[in-house]
Design an enzyme around this catalytic site. Sequence first.
Site, PDB file in Angstrom:
ATOM      1  N   ARG A 164       0.837  -1.212   0.000  1.00  0.00           N
ATOM      2  CA  ARG A 164       0.000   0.000   0.000  1.00  0.00           C
ATOM      3  C   ARG A 164       0.867   1.256   0.000  1.00  0.00           C
ATOM      4  NH1 ARG A 164      -2.912  -3.620  -0.854  1.00  0.00           N
ATOM      5  NH2 ARG A 164      -5.006  -4.013  -0.016  1.00  0.00           N
ATOM      6  N   SER A 235     -10.741  -0.788   3.039  1.00  0.00           N
ATOM      7  CA  SER A 235     -10.045  -0.889   4.336  1.00  0.00           C
ATOM      8  C   SER A 235      -9.662   0.515   4.793  1.00  0.00           C
ATOM      9  CB  SER A 235      -8.748  -1.692   4.185  1.00  0.00           C
ATOM     10  OG  SER A 235      -9.008  -2.976   3.680  1.00  0.00           O
ATOM     11  N   GLU A 331      -5.270   4.105   5.820  1.00  0.00           N
ATOM     12  CA  GLU A 331      -4.878   3.848   4.425  1.00  0.00           C
ATOM     13  C   GLU A 331      -5.296   4.998   3.497  1.00  0.00           C
ATOM     14  OE1 GLU A 331      -5.624  -0.109   2.309  1.00  0.00           O
ATOM     15  OE2 GLU A 331      -6.739   1.291   1.053  1.00  0.00           O
TER      16      GLU A 331
HETATM   17  P1  FAD Z   1      -8.612   8.663  -5.362  1.00  0.00           P
HETATM   18  O1  FAD Z   1      -9.278   8.263  -4.100  1.00  0.00           O
HETATM   19  O2  FAD Z   1      -9.300   9.635  -6.237  1.00  0.00           O
HETATM   20  O3  FAD Z   1      -7.153   9.203  -5.007  1.00  0.00           O
HETATM   21  C1  FAD Z   1      -6.300   8.449  -4.168  1.00  0.00           C
HETATM   22  C2  FAD Z   1      -4.930   9.148  -4.150  1.00  0.00           C
HETATM   23  O4  FAD Z   1      -4.355   9.130  -5.451  1.00  0.00           O
HETATM   24  C3  FAD Z   1      -5.015  10.627  -3.758  1.00  0.00           C
HETATM   25  O5  FAD Z   1      -3.845  10.962  -3.045  1.00  0.00           O
HETATM   26  C4  FAD Z   1      -5.022  11.344  -5.108  1.00  0.00           C
HETATM   27  O6  FAD Z   1      -4.530  12.665  -5.025  1.00  0.00           O
HETATM   28  C5  FAD Z   1      -4.093  10.456  -5.918  1.00  0.00           C
HETATM   29  N1  FAD Z   1      -4.362  10.463  -7.364  1.00  0.00           N
HETATM   30  C6  FAD Z   1      -5.519  10.071  -7.983  1.00  0.00           C
HETATM   31  N2  FAD Z   1      -5.353  10.130  -9.329  1.00  0.00           N
HETATM   32  C7  FAD Z   1      -4.095  10.573  -9.558  1.00  0.00           C
HETATM   33  C8  FAD Z   1      -3.325  10.843 -10.736  1.00  0.00           C
HETATM   34  N3  FAD Z   1      -3.804  10.666 -11.970  1.00  0.00           N
HETATM   35  N4  FAD Z   1      -2.040  11.297 -10.581  1.00  0.00           N
HETATM   36  C9  FAD Z   1      -1.519  11.480  -9.339  1.00  0.00           C
HETATM   37  N5  FAD Z   1      -2.199  11.256  -8.201  1.00  0.00           N
HETATM   38  C10 FAD Z   1      -3.466  10.792  -8.307  1.00  0.00           C
HETATM   39  N6  FAD Z   1      -7.463  -0.698  -2.514  1.00  0.00           N
HETATM   40  C11 FAD Z   1      -6.634  -1.779  -2.635  1.00  0.00           C
HETATM   41  O7  FAD Z   1      -5.411  -1.607  -2.776  1.00  0.00           O
HETATM   42  N7  FAD Z   1      -7.120  -3.043  -2.595  1.00  0.00           N
HETATM   43  C12 FAD Z   1      -8.427  -3.305  -2.447  1.00  0.00           C
HETATM   44  O8  FAD Z   1      -8.834  -4.464  -2.425  1.00  0.00           O
HETATM   45  C13 FAD Z   1      -9.327  -2.203  -2.335  1.00  0.00           C
HETATM   46  N8  FAD Z   1     -10.645  -2.417  -2.164  1.00  0.00           N
HETATM   47  C14 FAD Z   1     -11.487  -1.367  -2.033  1.00  0.00           C
HETATM   48  C15 FAD Z   1     -12.853  -1.616  -1.866  1.00  0.00           C
HETATM   49  C16 FAD Z   1     -13.742  -0.572  -1.746  1.00  0.00           C
HETATM   50  C17 FAD Z   1     -15.207  -0.868  -1.585  1.00  0.00           C
HETATM   51  C18 FAD Z   1     -13.274   0.759  -1.784  1.00  0.00           C
HETATM   52  C19 FAD Z   1     -14.243   1.911  -1.687  1.00  0.00           C
HETATM   53  C20 FAD Z   1     -11.923   1.038  -1.926  1.00  0.00           C
HETATM   54  C21 FAD Z   1     -11.009  -0.035  -2.050  1.00  0.00           C
HETATM   55  N9  FAD Z   1      -9.631   0.177  -2.208  1.00  0.00           N
HETATM   56  C22 FAD Z   1      -8.786  -0.887  -2.362  1.00  0.00           C
HETATM   57  C23 FAD Z   1      -9.073   1.551  -2.193  1.00  0.00           C
HETATM   58  C24 FAD Z   1      -9.150   2.290  -3.559  1.00  0.00           C
HETATM   59  O9  FAD Z   1     -10.085   1.680  -4.415  1.00  0.00           O
HETATM   60  C25 FAD Z   1      -7.789   2.313  -4.267  1.00  0.00           C
HETATM   61  O10 FAD Z   1      -6.839   2.957  -3.469  1.00  0.00           O
HETATM   62  C26 FAD Z   1      -7.863   3.029  -5.620  1.00  0.00           C
HETATM   63  O11 FAD Z   1      -6.638   2.909  -6.313  1.00  0.00           O
HETATM   64  C27 FAD Z   1      -8.186   4.518  -5.487  1.00  0.00           C
HETATM   65  O12 FAD Z   1      -8.445   5.006  -6.786  1.00  0.00           O
HETATM   66  P2  FAD Z   1      -9.189   6.391  -6.986  1.00  0.00           P
HETATM   67  O13 FAD Z   1      -9.128   6.709  -8.452  1.00  0.00           O
HETATM   68  O14 FAD Z   1     -10.518   6.350  -6.391  1.00  0.00           O
HETATM   69  O15 FAD Z   1      -8.219   7.348  -6.186  1.00  0.00           O
HETATM   70  N1  EPU Z   2     -11.273 -10.605  10.111  1.00  0.00           N
HETATM   71  C1  EPU Z   2     -11.800 -10.435  11.345  1.00  0.00           C
HETATM   72  N2  EPU Z   2     -12.936  -9.682  11.467  1.00  0.00           N
HETATM   73  C2  EPU Z   2     -13.549  -9.103  10.407  1.00  0.00           C
HETATM   74  C3  EPU Z   2     -12.998  -9.286   9.127  1.00  0.00           C
HETATM   75  C4  EPU Z   2     -11.849 -10.045   8.994  1.00  0.00           C
HETATM   76  O1  EPU Z   2     -11.270 -10.944  12.338  1.00  0.00           O
HETATM   77  O2  EPU Z   2     -14.559  -8.409  10.595  1.00  0.00           O
HETATM   78  C5  EPU Z   2     -10.024 -11.385   9.976  1.00  0.00           C
HETATM   79  C6  EPU Z   2     -10.267 -12.796   9.465  1.00  0.00           C
HETATM   80  O3  EPU Z   2      -9.451 -13.651  10.212  1.00  0.00           O
HETATM   81  C7  EPU Z   2      -9.746 -12.755   8.039  1.00  0.00           C
HETATM   82  C8  EPU Z   2      -8.660 -11.683   8.127  1.00  0.00           C
HETATM   83  O4  EPU Z   2      -9.170 -10.730   9.073  1.00  0.00           O
HETATM   84  O5  EPU Z   2      -9.222 -13.974   7.639  1.00  0.00           O
HETATM   85  C9  EPU Z   2      -8.376 -10.966   6.823  1.00  0.00           C
HETATM   86  O6  EPU Z   2      -9.574 -10.429   6.264  1.00  0.00           O
HETATM   87  P1  EPU Z   2      -9.727 -10.212   4.692  1.00  0.00           P
HETATM   88  O7  EPU Z   2      -9.399 -11.458   3.965  1.00  0.00           O
HETATM   89  O8  EPU Z   2     -11.038  -9.572   4.432  1.00  0.00           O
HETATM   90  O9  EPU Z   2      -8.537  -9.220   4.343  1.00  0.00           O
HETATM   91  P2  EPU Z   2      -8.059  -7.858   5.005  1.00  0.00           P
HETATM   92  O10 EPU Z   2      -6.680  -8.057   5.545  1.00  0.00           O
HETATM   93  O11 EPU Z   2      -9.062  -7.302   5.933  1.00  0.00           O
HETATM   94  C10 EPU Z   2      -6.895  -7.026   2.849  1.00  0.00           C
HETATM   95  C11 EPU Z   2      -6.788  -5.718   2.122  1.00  0.00           C
HETATM   96  C12 EPU Z   2      -7.986  -5.522   1.213  1.00  0.00           C
HETATM   97  C13 EPU Z   2      -8.019  -6.656   0.194  1.00  0.00           C
HETATM   98  C14 EPU Z   2      -8.118  -7.979   0.959  1.00  0.00           C
HETATM   99  C15 EPU Z   2      -8.050  -9.183   0.044  1.00  0.00           C
HETATM  100  C16 EPU Z   2      -5.486  -4.211   3.487  1.00  0.00           C
HETATM  101  C17 EPU Z   2      -5.499  -3.040   4.401  1.00  0.00           C
HETATM  102  N3  EPU Z   2      -6.676  -4.631   3.069  1.00  0.00           N
HETATM  103  O12 EPU Z   2      -8.007  -6.926   3.714  1.00  0.00           O
HETATM  104  O13 EPU Z   2      -7.829  -4.297   0.528  1.00  0.00           O
HETATM  105  O14 EPU Z   2      -9.083  -6.513  -0.685  1.00  0.00           O
HETATM  106  O15 EPU Z   2      -7.034  -8.087   1.905  1.00  0.00           O
HETATM  107  O16 EPU Z   2      -6.746  -9.389  -0.368  1.00  0.00           O
HETATM  108  O17 EPU Z   2      -4.413  -4.722   3.153  1.00  0.00           O
HETATM  109  C18 EPU Z   2      -8.255  -1.942   0.692  1.00  0.00           C
HETATM  110  O18 EPU Z   2      -7.028  -1.783   0.711  1.00  0.00           O
HETATM  111  O19 EPU Z   2      -9.062  -0.989   0.707  1.00  0.00           O
HETATM  112  C19 EPU Z   2      -8.789  -3.307   0.652  1.00  0.00           C
HETATM  113  C20 EPU Z   2     -10.089  -3.577   0.704  1.00  0.00           C
END
Ligand code: FAD
Ligand code: EPU
Length: 336
Positions: A164, A235, A331
């Site tokens: 991240r 997250s 994050e």
């Molecule tokens: P924004 O929120 O618009 O911006 C994020 C940052 O990037 C800001 O600092 C912004 O200034 C900068 N930025 C945006 N565009 C540019 C550009 N073109 N040039 C320079 N800087 C820029 N993240 C994960 O890693 N894994 C996940 O599994 C994951 N799951 C998610 C699930 C949900 C339901 C949600 C809501 C979010 C999740 N995220 C996850 C977080 C998010 O989706 C990612 O971080 C994504 O890359 C953000 O993209 P955005 O375009 O919305 O960025």
């Molecule tokens: N768990 C709990 N309680 C809960 C949920 C989960 O105890 O309410 C425990 C369970 O043991 C589970 C573990 O947490 O096995 C991990 O949960 P999960 O698999 O959902 O993954 P996570 O670590 O919570 C991370 C990323 C996600 C990504 C998933 C899948 C980060 C901060 N988050 O979540 O990314 O989608 O793994 O790989 O690394 C994001 O960055 O926004 C994001 C959603």
Amino acid sequence: MNIKNNYSLKNYNSFGVEAYSRYFSYIGSNDEIKALLEWHNQSELPLLLLGGGSNVLFKQDYQGMTAVIATKGIEVIDEDQYYTYVKVAAGENWHQLVRWSVNNGYGGIENLSLIPGTVGAAPIQNIGAYGVELADCFHELEAIDIASGTVSLFDQKACQFGYRDSYFKSSAFGNFLIQSVTLKFAKQPHWIMDYVGVKACLSGQPITSKRISDCIIQLRQSKLPDPLAIGNAGSFFKNPILSSNEWHQLKRQHPKVSAYPQAGGAIKVSAAWLIDHCGWKGKRFGDAGVYEKHALVLVNHGKATGESLWTLATQIIESVEGQFSITLEAEPRLIG
Ligand code: FAD
Ligand code: EPU
């Protein structure tokens, strides 16, 4: 370039919190990017770049220019024996790119299905899920130095990708506008399918990148809230990384804690587990809450303010610190 004054950002952040930007612009072409940077350098006001707004929390209004980068274009630019290279404009939707790739037989990013946001933001925190990170299929990106207007190419090493994290989220924070990202799709994809839910969903059927993508979508929909239905930023905290000593100490006191070994002996501990263990899951204070199905996701039940979500986040940080002596780090980017 069309500039709006005192513009609501409620529809431009996935938390759906109300915040106003003094100036706002929607940028649809590289010419508009140039115009934006000229405007910014003349005005001397701060500039906030947004893609889908899915990794930001507005604690306050923004006293500068907010620019949504919405440039489009997906182009196969090269191929060699091992890879096909695809250049993508920053404003393309990430998930649509994933579906384009699996529908065209390009494997490598299927595990990153359904991550909201844009391609340009994907390198900022090196998006990751289910054992794959952007870095795994990243070739290079094109970024503009906001102060000088110079365009440069950044390869994998220059991006300093981490968990991240990247050069653009840490030491060069706010200095560059990412204009395009080039991915390399392996001709022999190496599929990562070892997550329990993914394995179970795939069982008994021939594997393709598209099937893995479909399973990841199903799995994510069962765990994470859809921002269109309930505001959130995925997250809210990073999973903390502990040294081997810190980990053994924690494990002795809490044998059931979820954790994943990292390269070099460090251990990534599940922040969700820590928060859940402190009793926060499903808690609600006005419209700011912790998602009932996942303790790591803060949610806006309707009219929560960024400030109230941040107050909840700080209470969670304090309680986890009190119980486990571990300091959680947010994050999303905090604005204000
Ligand atoms: P924004 O929120 O618009 O911006 C994020 C940052 O990037 C800001 O600092 C912004 O200034 C900068 N930025 C945006 N565009 C540019 C550009 N073109 N040039 C320079 N800087 C820029 N993240 C994960 O890693 N894994 C996940 O599994 C994951 N799951 C998610 C699930 C949900 C339901 C949600 C809501 C979010 C999740 N995220 C996850 C977080 C998010 O989706 C990612 O971080 C994504 O890359 C953000 O993209 P955005 O375009 O919305 O960025
Ligand atoms: N768990 C709990 N309680 C809960 C949920 C989960 O105890 O309410 C425990 C369970 O043991 C589970 C573990 O947490 O096995 C991990 O949960 P999960 O698999 O959902 O993954 P996570 O670590 O919570 C991370 C990323 C996600 C990504 C998933 C899948 C980060 C901060 N988050 O979540 O990314 O989608 O793994 O790989 O690394 C994001 O960055 O926004 C994001 C959603």
